[in-house]
Design a protein around this motif. Structure first.
Motif, PDB file in Angstrom:
ATOM      1  N   THR A 192       0.667   9.149  13.809  1.00  0.00           N
ATOM      2  CA  THR A 192      -0.689   9.329  13.305  1.00  0.00           C
ATOM      3  C   THR A 192      -1.637   9.102  14.479  1.00  0.00           C
ATOM      4  OG1 THR A 192      -1.127   7.016  12.769  1.00  0.00           O
ATOM      5  CG2 THR A 192       0.053   8.324  11.095  1.00  0.00           C
ATOM      6  N   THR A 235      -0.518  15.046   5.357  1.00  0.00           N
ATOM      7  CA  THR A 235      -1.668  14.169   5.248  1.00  0.00           C
ATOM      8  C   THR A 235      -1.275  13.014   4.351  1.00  0.00           C
ATOM      9  OG1 THR A 235      -3.245  15.980   5.512  1.00  0.00           O
ATOM     10  CG2 THR A 235      -4.066  13.966   4.497  1.00  0.00           C
ATOM     11  N   THR A 286       0.847  -1.193   0.000  1.00  0.00           N
ATOM     12  CA  THR A 286       0.000   0.000   0.000  1.00  0.00           C
ATOM     13  C   THR A 286       0.878   1.238   0.000  1.00  0.00           C
ATOM     14  OG1 THR A 286      -1.715  -1.150   1.240  1.00  0.00           O
ATOM     15  CG2 THR A 286      -1.795   1.259   1.256  1.00  0.00           C
ATOM     16  N   GLU A 305      -8.269   8.238  -3.629  1.00  0.00           N
ATOM     17  CA  GLU A 305      -9.156   9.397  -3.629  1.00  0.00           C
ATOM     18  C   GLU A 305     -10.095   9.449  -2.434  1.00  0.00           C
ATOM     19  OE1 GLU A 305     -11.176   9.919  -7.341  1.00  0.00           O
ATOM     20  OE2 GLU A 305      -9.387   9.464  -8.500  1.00  0.00           O
ATOM     21  N   THR A 306     -10.116   8.394  -1.612  1.00  0.00           N
ATOM     22  CA  THR A 306     -11.163   8.348  -0.591  1.00  0.00           C
ATOM     23  C   THR A 306     -10.671   8.270   0.845  1.00  0.00           C
ATOM     24  OG1 THR A 306     -11.277   5.946  -0.771  1.00  0.00           O
ATOM     25  CG2 THR A 306     -12.778   7.222  -2.166  1.00  0.00           C
ATOM     26  N   SER A 307      -9.385   8.096   1.085  1.00  0.00           N
ATOM     27  CA  SER A 307      -8.920   7.892   2.442  1.00  0.00           C
ATOM     28  C   SER A 307      -7.715   8.770   2.757  1.00  0.00           C
ATOM     29  CB  SER A 307      -8.555   6.416   2.639  1.00  0.00           C
ATOM     30  OG  SER A 307      -8.185   6.175   3.965  1.00  0.00           O
ATOM     31  N   GLN A 308      -7.730   9.375   3.937  1.00  0.00           N
ATOM     32  CA  GLN A 308      -6.643  10.240   4.369  1.00  0.00           C
ATOM     33  C   GLN A 308      -6.338   9.988   5.840  1.00  0.00           C
ATOM     34  OE1 GLN A 308      -7.415  14.359   3.672  1.00  0.00           O
ATOM     35  NE2 GLN A 308      -8.082  14.049   1.579  1.00  0.00           N
ATOM     36  N   LEU A 309      -5.097  10.275   6.218  1.00  0.00           N
ATOM     37  CA  LEU A 309      -4.673  10.113   7.599  1.00  0.00           C
ATOM     38  C   LEU A 309      -3.636  11.193   7.895  1.00  0.00           C
ATOM     39  CD1 LEU A 309      -4.713   8.308  10.184  1.00  0.00           C
ATOM     40  CD2 LEU A 309      -2.882   6.976   9.125  1.00  0.00           C
ATOM     41  N   ALA A 368       0.924   5.645  -0.017  1.00  0.00           N
ATOM     42  CA  ALA A 368       0.182   6.872   0.257  1.00  0.00           C
ATOM     43  C   ALA A 368       1.108   8.047   0.007  1.00  0.00           C
ATOM     44  CB  ALA A 368      -0.318   6.891   1.701  1.00  0.00           C
ATOM     45  N   VAL A 390      -2.335  10.462   1.866  1.00  0.00           N
ATOM     46  CA  VAL A 390      -3.473  10.346   0.959  1.00  0.00           C
ATOM     47  C   VAL A 390      -3.425   8.977   0.298  1.00  0.00           C
ATOM     48  CG1 VAL A 390      -4.639  11.326  -1.038  1.00  0.00           C
ATOM     49  CG2 VAL A 390      -3.451  12.839   0.581  1.00  0.00           C
ATOM     50  N   PHE A 391      -4.409   8.143   0.632  1.00  0.00           N
ATOM     51  CA  PHE A 391      -4.538   6.801   0.081  1.00  0.00           C
ATOM     52  C   PHE A 391      -5.591   6.855  -1.018  1.00  0.00           C
ATOM     53  CE2 PHE A 391      -3.277   6.396   4.472  1.00  0.00           C
ATOM     54  CZ  PHE A 391      -2.331   5.395   4.474  1.00  0.00           C
TER      55      PHE A 391
END
Length: 106
Positions: free
Chosen positions: A97, A71, A58, A76-80, A60, A73-74
């Motif tokens: 995180t 941030t 994975t 278009e739909t997930s951020q951490l 990001a 960014v994974f």
């Protein structure tokens, strides 16, 4: 907030932009380990973009919004949100995180 700023004599305006040039981001690169949640992952500078790659493949992108704040960014739909904590030499020692903290191992 404006009234409090005026009463305290604080300057009014936007916060300063503390983002840094990608050429300085090598201080964040390396291999990190969080034995509880994030596992082992690498942070690498590719051109002018910072990327995190986890052991399962994975990836990001790390998008900077403050001096050491990014941030993840994974897609278009997930951020951490993630914050780097630097050592005495100015290099990343931890990446934290809300779910886990990786310590630099390489």
């Amino acid at each position: 907030m404006q009234i409090a700023d005026l009463e305290l004599g604080l300057p009014y305006g936007e916060l300063p932009d503390e983002r840094t040039e990608p050429s300085t981001w090598t201080r964040y690169t390396g291999t990190f380990d969080d034995p509880y949640w994030l596992g082992t992952f690498t942070v690498a500078l590719e051109g002018e973009r910072l990327w995190t790659t986890f052991d399962d493949g994975t990836r990001a992108e790390l998008v900077q919004y403050g001096r050491d704040e990014f941030t993840m960014v994974f897609g278009e739909t997930s951020q951490l949100d993630a914050t780097f904590f630097l050592d005495a030499n100015g290099n990343a020692e931890y990446l934290a995180t809300r779910g886990g903290t990786g310590r630099r191992v390489e």
